[in-house]
Design an enzyme around this catalytic site. Structure first.
Site, mmCIF file in Angstrom:
data_model
loop_
_atom_site.group_PDB
_atom_site.id
_atom_site.type_symbol
_atom_site.label_atom_id
_atom_site.label_comp_id
_atom_site.label_asym_id
_atom_site.label_seq_id
_atom_site.Cartn_x
_atom_site.Cartn_y
_atom_site.Cartn_z
ATOM 1 N N LYS A 218 -1.351 67.334 -11.382
ATOM 2 C CA LYS A 218 -2.733 67.372 -11.876
ATOM 3 C C LYS A 218 -2.831 67.487 -13.405
ATOM 4 O O LYS A 218 -2.638 66.491 -14.122
ATOM 5 C CB LYS A 218 -3.500 68.468 -11.146
ATOM 6 C CG LYS A 218 -3.578 68.192 -9.618
ATOM 7 C CD LYS A 218 -4.343 69.246 -8.876
ATOM 8 C CE LYS A 218 -4.150 69.141 -7.384
ATOM 9 N NZ LYS A 218 -5.110 68.251 -6.708
ATOM 10 N N ASP B 86 3.743 76.842 -5.372
ATOM 11 C CA ASP B 86 3.135 75.517 -5.499
ATOM 12 C C ASP B 86 1.953 75.663 -6.467
ATOM 13 O O ASP B 86 0.852 76.053 -6.066
ATOM 14 C CB ASP B 86 2.687 74.996 -4.129
ATOM 15 C CG ASP B 86 2.021 73.641 -4.255
ATOM 16 O OD1 ASP B 86 1.661 73.059 -3.205
ATOM 17 O OD2 ASP B 86 1.836 73.169 -5.390
ATOM 18 N N TYR C 232 -2.162 73.986 1.510
ATOM 19 C CA TYR C 232 -1.847 72.563 1.558
ATOM 20 C C TYR C 232 -0.892 72.246 0.416
ATOM 21 O O TYR C 232 -1.108 72.693 -0.716
ATOM 22 C CB TYR C 232 -3.125 71.740 1.400
ATOM 23 C CG TYR C 232 -2.912 70.252 1.356
ATOM 24 C CD1 TYR C 232 -3.081 69.537 0.156
ATOM 25 C CD2 TYR C 232 -2.563 69.531 2.491
ATOM 26 C CE1 TYR C 232 -2.892 68.161 0.109
ATOM 27 C CE2 TYR C 232 -2.377 68.156 2.452
ATOM 28 C CZ TYR C 232 -2.544 67.475 1.260
ATOM 29 O OH TYR C 232 -2.362 66.111 1.210
HETATM 30 P P1 KE4 Z 1 -0.929 65.067 -4.429
HETATM 31 O O1 KE4 Z 1 0.218 64.495 -3.618
HETATM 32 O O2 KE4 Z 1 -2.267 64.824 -3.757
HETATM 33 O O3 KE4 Z 1 -0.891 64.649 -5.893
HETATM 34 O O4 KE4 Z 1 -0.735 66.669 -4.474
HETATM 35 C C1 KE4 Z 1 -0.622 67.370 -3.265
HETATM 36 C C2 KE4 Z 1 -0.935 68.831 -3.491
HETATM 37 C C3 KE4 Z 1 0.103 69.746 -3.524
HETATM 38 N N1 KE4 Z 1 -0.121 71.060 -3.728
HETATM 39 C C4 KE4 Z 1 -1.386 71.525 -3.912
HETATM 40 C C5 KE4 Z 1 -1.600 72.997 -4.128
HETATM 41 C C6 KE4 Z 1 -2.487 70.637 -3.896
HETATM 42 O O5 KE4 Z 1 -3.737 71.126 -4.069
HETATM 43 C C7 KE4 Z 1 -2.260 69.267 -3.684
HETATM 44 C C8 KE4 Z 1 -3.388 68.263 -3.610
HETATM 45 N N2 KE4 Z 1 -4.707 68.782 -3.740
HETATM 46 C C9 KE4 Z 1 -5.753 68.054 -3.050
HETATM 47 C C10 KE4 Z 1 -7.078 68.767 -3.343
HETATM 48 N N3 KE4 Z 1 -7.190 69.983 -2.637
HETATM 49 C C11 KE4 Z 1 -5.791 66.610 -3.419
HETATM 50 C C12 KE4 Z 1 -7.058 65.899 -3.052
HETATM 51 C C13 KE4 Z 1 -6.819 64.842 -1.993
HETATM 52 O O6 KE4 Z 1 -5.996 65.078 -1.079
HETATM 53 O O7 KE4 Z 1 -7.492 63.785 -2.093
#
Ligand code: KE4
Length: 430
Positions: free
Chosen positions: A267, A239, A144
């Site tokens: 993060k 990523d 993801y």
């Molecule tokens: P955000 O757009 O949610 O800040 O980041 C997206 C993203 C991109 N790449 C990786 C490897 C990620 O894990 C994420 C977002 N992680 C999820 C948790 N697995 C966010 C939690 C959520 O969607 O509420």
């Protein structure tokens, strides 16, 4: 444990917010029951609106590697609040955090701050396409990378939790440009690149998959991506939104010794405030506006508050021994969980890298493939999740998310977790 106030707030939220939550994975659809609403965090603990305390292994999905409200981060935020919240213009602190990221990640020669991981990956993909003048991209099943249209194809995390790895609303024209390969399948990478390599703008991969639970790369997988991209002139994007400053000070690229062309971050570098970043080789990054023809922008990019929190966090995680201590604690937790699962004859296995981990209710010794993750016993996981919750331990409400430990998780928190786990495994095994 009473959940009266959470339930009341959830009913109210449903009147105004789709699904009652502002991000799908929070809705507890992956575990059943209603989502909890929280009102405070303290160190390793979260407190919900019914005053229940939990040892927190979500940590806002990775950013809170120091635990909730670390004094050093709070102090940095308070100091910045005395000077302002946002300027829409450049600040010294942005230069400082950019320099720090470039120092800690040698593959990053130039870096651009944005406001989410999604923005970071979306921008990195656009940049790779602009640099190579190619349109086709490669991602991996179960990974993801945020809710970018072209990446919502067999995606992990919340998309997988809800059983919608391919979202409505994404034009076929977008997904036809996205090729999905099996994660950790070296042969599939070679076969694909032998035939289509010269068409590929980039490969984007989570170097440690953390959105199909926690699945580290098998030996040779990341190397195969590096070699294939180099041979065919494709951009390799790591990523590291989740793994960056989570698995090691230099990220997964330092752990596995494979150098990407671009890296996305998020993060931890924002200390819990909205942040993202993408960076890499100067010759590629110089294509980003205003120095080049790939447009990218953001109102709150480089937010003084997010940067202040991020700098404070990076200062502390840079201290000698931080990650070795964190990984040792994670390994102790997982080893002890495995002992308790075995004592209750519950099929259980786990993975961990640095301060992130995954628990699987499978029989396999090692989980390296998406198909193995999907073969896990969901009933066992759900019983585990709710029994842990009832005994004061908050895990990710999905079988397809990683767990995160923080520097604030001490012996007391680990023991509380193991005591809860003993009850959970007994319940599963009974
Ligand atoms: P955000 O757009 O949610 O800040 O980041 C997206 C993203 C991109 N790449 C990786 C490897 C990620 O894990 C994420 C977002 N992680 C999820 C948790 N697995 C966010 C939690 C959520 O969607 O509420």
């Amino acid at each position: 444990m009473s959940n009266e106030n959470s339930s009341k707030l959830y009913r109210q939220a449903l009147q105004f917010i789709p699904g009652g939550v502002n991000s799908p994975v929070r809705a507890f659809k992956g575990v059943g029951g209603n989502p909890l609403f929280f009102k405070a965090g303290e160190g390793a603990y979260l407190i919900d609106v019914d005053d229940n305390r939990y040892v927190d292994y979500v940590g806002a999905w990775g950013p809170l590697i120091l635990g909730h409200r670390h004094p050093h981060v709070i102090e940095a935020l308070a100091a910045q609040l005395e000077r302002g919240i946002a300027y829409g213009a450049s600040t010294e602190a942005e230069v400082q955090i950019a320099e720090k990221i470039c120092q800690l990640l040698p593959s990053v020669e130039r870096v651009r701050l944005v406001t989410s991981g999604t923005e970071a990956t979306m921008s990195a993909i656009r940049l790779a396409r602009g640099y190579t003048r190619r349109d086709q991209i490669v991602k991996f099943e179960g990974c993801y990378h945020g809710h970018v249209d072209g990446l919502l194809v067999k995606a992990g995390s919340g998309a997988l939790t809800l059983g919608t790895p391919d979202s409505l609303g994404v034009p076929r024209a977008y997904t036809e440009l996205t090729h999905v390969l099996p994660f950790n399948d070296i042969e599939a990478v070679h076969q694909f690149f032998d035939t289509r390599g010269d068409e590929i703008a980039c490969v984007i991969v989570e170097p440690v998959a953390g959105n199909m639970n926690c699945v580290p790369p098998v030996p040779g997988f990341l190397e195969a991506l590096r070699e294939s991209c180099t041979r065919h002139g494709s951009v390799l994007i790591f990523d590291e939104v989740m793994t960056g400053f989570r698995v090691a000070l230099g990220g997964a690229q330092a752990v596995y010794g494979v150098t990407p062309d671009l890296t996305t971050l998020g993060k931890v570098i924002g200390g819990g405030l909205p942040v993202g970043a993408f960076g890499g080789r100067q010759e590629i990054m110089e294509l980003i506006a205003p120095s080049g023809g790939v447009y990218q922008a953001g109102t709150l990019s480089g937010s003084p508050l997010a940067v202040a929190a991020g700098l404070a966090m990076l200062e502390l995680v840079s201290e000698p021994g931080f990650y070795s201590k964190l990984e040792a604690r994670t390994q102790t937790l997982l080893h002890s969980l495995g002992e308790r699962a075995a004592a209750a004859s519950v099929p259980f296995t786990s993975n961990c890298v640095g301060g992130m981990f995954g628990c699987f209710f499978n029989t396999e010794e090692r989980i390296t493939r998406f198909s193995q993750v999907m073969a896990g016993n969901l009933d066992h996981f759900q019983t585990f999740f709710h029994t842990m919750l009832d005994n004061g331990v908050y895990l990710a409400p999905s079988a397809y998310e990683a767990g995160f430990i923080s520097a604030a998780h001490g012996d007391r928190e680990i023991q509380l977790t193991l005591d809860a786990a003993e009850k959970a495994f007994d319940k599963i095994g009974s």
